[in-house]
Design a protein around this motif. Structure first.
Motif, PDB file in Angstrom:
ATOM      1  N   ALA A  89       0.803  -1.142   0.333  1.00  0.00           N
ATOM      2  CA  ALA A  89       0.050  -0.229   0.048  1.00  0.00           C
ATOM      3  C   ALA A  89       0.870   1.262   0.121  1.00  0.00           C
ATOM      4  CB  ALA A  89      -1.069   0.148   1.174  1.00  0.00           C
ATOM      5  N   SER A  90       2.080   1.262   0.761  1.00  0.00           N
ATOM      6  CA  SER A  90       2.836   2.462   0.936  1.00  0.00           C
ATOM      7  C   SER A  90       3.578   2.876  -0.536  1.00  0.00           C
ATOM      8  CB  SER A  90       3.709   2.234   2.068  1.00  0.00           C
ATOM      9  OG  SER A  90       4.758   1.291   1.689  1.00  0.00           O
ATOM     10  N   ARG A  91       3.889   1.733  -1.108  1.00  0.00           N
ATOM     11  CA  ARG A  91       4.602   1.691  -2.253  1.00  0.00           C
ATOM     12  C   ARG A  91       3.766   2.067  -3.469  1.00  0.00           C
ATOM     13  NH1 ARG A  91      10.260   1.293  -0.992  1.00  0.00           N
ATOM     14  NH2 ARG A  91       9.886   1.860   1.365  1.00  0.00           N
ATOM     15  N   VAL A  92       2.595   1.459  -3.430  1.00  0.00           N
ATOM     16  CA  VAL A  92       1.850   1.814  -4.561  1.00  0.00           C
ATOM     17  C   VAL A  92       1.241   3.182  -4.359  1.00  0.00           C
ATOM     18  CG1 VAL A  92      -0.774   1.660  -5.329  1.00  0.00           C
ATOM     19  CG2 VAL A  92       0.731  -0.480  -4.912  1.00  0.00           C
ATOM     20  N   THR A  93       1.148   3.782  -3.269  1.00  0.00           N
ATOM     21  CA  THR A  93       0.683   5.368  -3.197  1.00  0.00           C
ATOM     22  C   THR A  93       2.069   5.907  -3.250  1.00  0.00           C
ATOM     23  OG1 THR A  93       0.910   4.998  -0.656  1.00  0.00           O
ATOM     24  CG2 THR A  93      -1.061   4.867  -1.389  1.00  0.00           C
ATOM     25  N   GLY A  94       3.318   5.306  -3.010  1.00  0.00           N
ATOM     26  CA  GLY A  94       4.481   6.035  -3.389  1.00  0.00           C
ATOM     27  C   GLY A  94       4.917   6.347  -4.932  1.00  0.00           C
ATOM     28  N   PHE A  95       4.202   5.180  -5.702  1.00  0.00           N
ATOM     29  CA  PHE A  95       4.138   5.321  -6.989  1.00  0.00           C
ATOM     30  C   PHE A  95       3.292   6.471  -7.450  1.00  0.00           C
ATOM     31  CE2 PHE A  95       5.286   0.906  -9.080  1.00  0.00           C
ATOM     32  CZ  PHE A  95       6.650   1.262  -8.752  1.00  0.00           C
ATOM     33  N   LEU A  96       2.100   6.627  -6.871  1.00  0.00           N
ATOM     34  CA  LEU A  96       1.312   7.571  -7.226  1.00  0.00           C
ATOM     35  C   LEU A  96       2.116   9.149  -6.983  1.00  0.00           C
ATOM     36  CD1 LEU A  96      -1.292   8.774  -8.223  1.00  0.00           C
ATOM     37  CD2 LEU A  96      -2.340   8.317  -5.999  1.00  0.00           C
ATOM     38  N   ARG A  97       2.595   8.889  -5.747  1.00  0.00           N
ATOM     39  CA  ARG A  97       3.136  10.382  -5.331  1.00  0.00           C
ATOM     40  C   ARG A  97       4.267  10.624  -6.181  1.00  0.00           C
ATOM     41  NH1 ARG A  97       7.089   8.817  -1.153  1.00  0.00           N
ATOM     42  NH2 ARG A  97       8.344   8.213  -2.982  1.00  0.00           N
ATOM     43  N   THR A  98       5.143   9.782  -6.624  1.00  0.00           N
ATOM     44  CA  THR A  98       6.166   9.916  -7.482  1.00  0.00           C
ATOM     45  C   THR A  98       5.628  10.439  -8.988  1.00  0.00           C
ATOM     46  OG1 THR A  98       7.739   8.311  -6.603  1.00  0.00           O
ATOM     47  CG2 THR A  98       8.217   8.994  -8.872  1.00  0.00           C
ATOM     48  N   ALA A  99       4.745   9.928  -9.408  1.00  0.00           N
ATOM     49  CA  ALA A  99       4.151  10.020 -10.592  1.00  0.00           C
ATOM     50  C   ALA A  99       3.425  11.758 -10.547  1.00  0.00           C
ATOM     51  CB  ALA A  99       2.838   9.200 -10.937  1.00  0.00           C
ATOM     52  N   MET A 100       2.984  11.968  -9.484  1.00  0.00           N
ATOM     53  CA  MET A 100       2.322  13.081  -9.322  1.00  0.00           C
ATOM     54  C   MET A 100       3.394  14.251  -9.414  1.00  0.00           C
ATOM     55  SD  MET A 100      -1.046  13.204  -9.235  1.00  0.00           S
ATOM     56  CE  MET A 100      -1.690  14.677  -8.478  1.00  0.00           C
ATOM     57  N   LEU A 101       4.336  14.158  -8.495  1.00  0.00           N
ATOM     58  CA  LEU A 101       5.525  15.000  -8.637  1.00  0.00           C
ATOM     59  C   LEU A 101       6.193  14.994  -9.785  1.00  0.00           C
ATOM     60  CD1 LEU A 101       7.214  14.112  -5.169  1.00  0.00           C
ATOM     61  CD2 LEU A 101       6.007  16.207  -5.852  1.00  0.00           C
ATOM     62  N   VAL A 102       6.168  14.012 -10.596  1.00  0.00           N
ATOM     63  CA  VAL A 102       6.921  14.462 -11.960  1.00  0.00           C
ATOM     64  C   VAL A 102       5.936  15.043 -12.826  1.00  0.00           C
ATOM     65  CG1 VAL A 102       7.652  12.888 -14.017  1.00  0.00           C
ATOM     66  CG2 VAL A 102       8.195  11.972 -11.702  1.00  0.00           C
ATOM     67  N   ALA A 103       4.614  14.892 -12.893  1.00  0.00           N
ATOM     68  CA  ALA A 103       3.730  15.426 -13.600  1.00  0.00           C
ATOM     69  C   ALA A 103       3.821  17.059 -13.220  1.00  0.00           C
ATOM     70  CB  ALA A 103       2.388  15.239 -13.278  1.00  0.00           C
ATOM     71  N   ALA A 104       3.717  17.307 -12.028  1.00  0.00           N
ATOM     72  CA  ALA A 104       3.949  18.781 -11.352  1.00  0.00           C
ATOM     73  C   ALA A 104       5.259  19.473 -11.593  1.00  0.00           C
ATOM     74  CB  ALA A 104       3.569  18.787  -9.833  1.00  0.00           C
ATOM     75  N   LEU A 105       6.263  18.874 -11.522  1.00  0.00           N
ATOM     76  CA  LEU A 105       7.809  19.428 -11.271  1.00  0.00           C
ATOM     77  C   LEU A 105       8.407  19.021 -12.703  1.00  0.00           C
ATOM     78  CD1 LEU A 105       8.699  18.893  -7.944  1.00  0.00           C
ATOM     79  CD2 LEU A 105       7.610  20.756  -8.798  1.00  0.00           C
ATOM     80  N   GLY A 106       7.825  18.103 -13.558  1.00  0.00           N
ATOM     81  CA  GLY A 106       8.688  17.664 -14.478  1.00  0.00           C
ATOM     82  C   GLY A 106       9.946  16.769 -14.121  1.00  0.00           C
ATOM     83  N   THR A 107      11.155  16.816 -15.293  1.00  0.00           N
ATOM     84  CA  THR A 107      12.357  16.214 -14.980  1.00  0.00           C
ATOM     85  C   THR A 107      13.589  16.923 -15.175  1.00  0.00           C
ATOM     86  OG1 THR A 107      12.231  15.324 -17.148  1.00  0.00           O
ATOM     87  CG2 THR A 107      11.224  13.957 -15.449  1.00  0.00           C
ATOM     88  N   GLY A 108      13.368  18.217 -15.232  1.00  0.00           N
ATOM     89  CA  GLY A 108      14.435  19.264 -15.464  1.00  0.00           C
ATOM     90  C   GLY A 108      14.977  19.733 -14.288  1.00  0.00           C
ATOM     91  N   ALA A 109      15.277  21.310 -14.434  1.00  0.00           N
ATOM     92  CA  ALA A 109      16.025  21.994 -13.493  1.00  0.00           C
ATOM     93  C   ALA A 109      15.223  22.030 -12.301  1.00  0.00           C
ATOM     94  CB  ALA A 109      16.550  23.315 -13.857  1.00  0.00           C
ATOM     95  N   LEU A 110      13.948  22.254 -12.120  1.00  0.00           N
ATOM     96  CA  LEU A 110      13.138  22.479 -11.028  1.00  0.00           C
ATOM     97  C   LEU A 110      13.068  21.218 -10.238  1.00  0.00           C
ATOM     98  CD1 LEU A 110      11.206  24.364  -9.234  1.00  0.00           C
ATOM     99  CD2 LEU A 110       9.255  23.497 -10.826  1.00  0.00           C
ATOM    100  N   ALA A 111      12.954  20.211 -11.070  1.00  0.00           N
ATOM    101  CA  ALA A 111      12.666  18.719 -10.239  1.00  0.00           C
ATOM    102  C   ALA A 111      14.152  18.336  -9.710  1.00  0.00           C
ATOM    103  CB  ALA A 111      12.248  17.687 -11.121  1.00  0.00           C
ATOM    104  N   ASP A 112      15.120  18.567 -10.448  1.00  0.00           N
ATOM    105  CA  ASP A 112      16.475  18.120  -9.968  1.00  0.00           C
ATOM    106  C   ASP A 112      16.792  19.275  -8.722  1.00  0.00           C
ATOM    107  OD1 ASP A 112      16.891  16.632 -11.910  1.00  0.00           O
ATOM    108  OD2 ASP A 112      18.470  17.894 -13.055  1.00  0.00           O
ATOM    109  N   ALA A 113      16.434  20.356  -8.415  1.00  0.00           N
ATOM    110  CA  ALA A 113      16.551  21.090  -7.262  1.00  0.00           C
ATOM    111  C   ALA A 113      15.422  20.586  -6.109  1.00  0.00           C
ATOM    112  CB  ALA A 113      16.121  22.729  -7.556  1.00  0.00           C
ATOM    113  N   TYR A 114      14.272  20.352  -6.307  1.00  0.00           N
ATOM    114  CA  TYR A 114      13.521  19.910  -5.469  1.00  0.00           C
ATOM    115  C   TYR A 114      14.040  18.536  -4.707  1.00  0.00           C
ATOM    116  CZ  TYR A 114       9.198  17.735  -3.275  1.00  0.00           C
ATOM    117  OH  TYR A 114       8.588  17.130  -2.510  1.00  0.00           O
ATOM    118  N   ASN A 115      14.399  17.623  -5.640  1.00  0.00           N
ATOM    119  CA  ASN A 115      14.689  16.075  -5.361  1.00  0.00           C
ATOM    120  C   ASN A 115      16.102  15.931  -4.798  1.00  0.00           C
ATOM    121  OD1 ASN A 115      12.466  14.580  -6.188  1.00  0.00           O
ATOM    122  ND2 ASN A 115      13.148  14.991  -8.662  1.00  0.00           N
TER     123      ASN A 115
END
Length: 567
Positions: free
Chosen positions: A44-70
């Protein structure tokens, strides 16, 4: 990474549950029954973790903003792991188990002293980490400059507050594990993931255009920081009902007896050495990944830096987290008890059962991950600010990670055997070879490979390093335990390898047919995942049964017995 850093997978509260009773001589079945509630909670935690990761990628992308956040959001987990994380697993759990065996009342007082020491230490560490935010970004940022660096530093200072909550949560989980209450620590991260998902959704709602480090507003920064920190705080608070239900009551005390701190210190110094060594490797790979991202943007290659590596690692960890962590958590107190009594043959049997049980799930998971990586990443990540091309970069890294899954899980289990024997020195020495390989491969990838392939090479180097760790760990433990039940382990692996080929063939055929007929995209990706994994999974179970893999039958029987109406 991982483990040394279980990066934002820190994943719910549950009402107090009865302790999980260990079945004497239960072997594989006993381990499975002890780990069932953990596996479900972790799933349950990792399935919701997948959803969390997907949501963050959709919100932040995979570029400079996401690199700074991650990068900034990884810092709290690095600091925690450096100064406390390894001590919990390798030192605190075995010490509490032995103190309670010596005398129940003494064990309770010992828990109080350790918990008080941890809370005070975490408060100091958190304050120092907030002040050192710029230093961490200089170390891990790998060429970040201008607005991206300024944003990363701000995030690093804010996110450092998580260190306190992360430490209290982990220490509480360790106490619950020694009391054989495994449910809450596995379910608590679900609340954290839900909070982060809501935060990412809110960020998407308030962001009409593409957001960059230069255009992000103070309100958007506050939203990301508040949600990230709030999720970790909620995860920590969620453990307290179960702690109270287990009988634990915290009364601050520091009246350590003579020799108690010395015993912990002697064990901790080698654990900390191990963590420092592994974190050196992680610092190098993170810095090189971020540097590759900067180069990729300068060369017009797109987002090929740390964030694709980070997201692929989250996916890579899932099978190990669901079955490996569950089995390991159930085994550690048990192995510690057997080692304390000098019953090394039972320690060896525990390890053999745990490794074979993990392999039943991890081998097919690695195969599916390698074959269906493009479908997995497109379905999860190709949304919002992330394109199908960005998702394919993550898929390339995931394919390299898939090869590492089996040796990674085996190596992690071997480390717990050393910890159960209160040996923290040997893992530190083994880690030198592991980290040296990881660093050498990462540097070779950065200097020899095209920019868009650097992070793939770094992931492949991680796999080679984990393989070396598993081989060296096996050789050392074989001498210490008088054998490793190697013949039975080898036969199980051989049978599972034969059973894998129908799965691989079916999954590859499903992917190839759908890609040729429909191209890459969400719909063909979903169909390929469902058909390939379901059909391949059925074939795997069928052939494993024909090969008479006992662990598969044990797992099926255990799961079936827990379905309502089945006995």
């Amino acid at each position: 990474m991982e483990t040394a850093v279980d990066v934002p997978l820190p994943d719910g509260a549950e009402p107090p549950t009865p302790p999980v009773e260990e079945e004497k001589g239960g072997g594989a079945s006993g381990i499975l029954k002890s780990g069932a509630v953990m596996a479900i909670g972790t799933l349950a935690s990792r399935v919701t973790g997948f959803l969390r990761t997907a949501m963050l990628v959709a919100a932040l992308g995979t570029g400079a903003l996401a690199d700074a956040y991650n990068t900034a959001n990884t810092v709290p987990f690095i600091v925690y792991d450096l100064l406390l994380g390894g001590v919990l697993t390798a030192v605190v759990v075995p010490l509490i188990v032995r103190a309670r065996e010596r005398d129940a009342a003494y064990g309770a007082r010992y828990e109080q002293r350790l918990f008080t020491l941890a809370v005070l230490g975490l408060a100091v560490i958190t304050a120092v980490a907030v002040a050192l935010g710029p230093v961490f970004i200089s170390l891990y940022g790998g060429g970040m400059k201008g607005d991206q660096r300024d944003l990363a530093v701000m995030f690093a200072r804010l996110f450092a507050v998580q260190i306190f909550f992360l430490g209290v949560s982990a220490f509480s989980g360790a106490i619950l594990n020694t009391r054989k209450r495994f449910g809450a620590p596995m379910w608590a991260p679900v609340l954290n993931n839900i909070v982060i998902c809501c935060t990412a959704a809110a960020f998407l709602l308030v962001s009409s255009d593409t957001v960059t480090p230069g255009s992000v507003s103070d309100g958007q920064v506050g939203l990301l920081a508040g949600g990230t920190i709030g999720g970790m705080a909620l995860q920590t608070l969620a453990l307290w009902p179960s702690l109270r239900g287990s009988g634990f009551r915290w009364r601050p005390r520091l009246d350590f007896r003579k020799g108690e701190l010395g015993q912990m210190g002697r064990m901790a110094v080698w654990t900390l050495s191990y963590v420092v060594i592994t974190q050196v490797g992680f610092a190098v790979t993170t810095r090189l990944g971020n540097a590759a991202g900067v180069l990729g943007r300068e060369e017009g290659l797109g987002d090929v830096g740390y964030t694709p590596y980070f997201n692929a690692y989250q996916l890579f960890q899932l099978p190990y987290a669901i079955i490996g962590v569950s089995v390991i958590t159930a085994l550690l107190p048990r192995m510690s008890e057997h080692a304390a009594s000098g019953r090394m043959q039972e320690v060896r049997d525990d390890f053999s059962s745990g490794l074979r049980l993990c392999s039943v799930v991890i081998l097919p998971a690695a195969a599916l991950m390698a074959v269906l990586a493009p479908d997995i990443t497109v379905v999860l990540f190709a949304h919002g600010q992330t394109t199908v091309g960005n998702a394919q970069v993550i898929a390339n890294v995931l394919e390299a990670f898939a090869v590492a899954l089996v040796p990674f899980a085996a190596y992690q289990l071997m480390l717990r055997v050393f910890y159960a024997m209160q040996d923290t020195r040997t893992p530190a020495f083994i880690s030198v070879a592991v980290v040296a390989t990881n660093i050498a491969m990462a540097l070779a990838a950065y200097n020899l490979l095209p920019t868009d392939k650097i992070i793939v090479g770094i992931a492949a180097g991680f796999g080679l390093a984990q393989t070396i760790g598993a081989v060296v760990g096996w050789a050392v433990l074989r001498r210490r335990l008088g054998g490793m039940d190697g013949r039975r382990v080898f036969v199980t692996y051989l049978k599972l390898a034969v059973a894998l080929w129908p799965l691989v063939g079916f999954a590859y055929a499903a992917h190839a047919v759908l890609e040729a007929g429909m191209g890459a995209g969400l719909v063909p990706g979903v169909i390929s995942l469902v058909v390939g994994s379901a059909g391949g999974g059925v074939l795997y179970l069928l052939f494993a049964k024909l090969m008479r893999v006992g662990e598969v039958q044990t797992m099926i029987s255990t799961i079936s017995s827990r379905i309502p109406g089945r006995r």
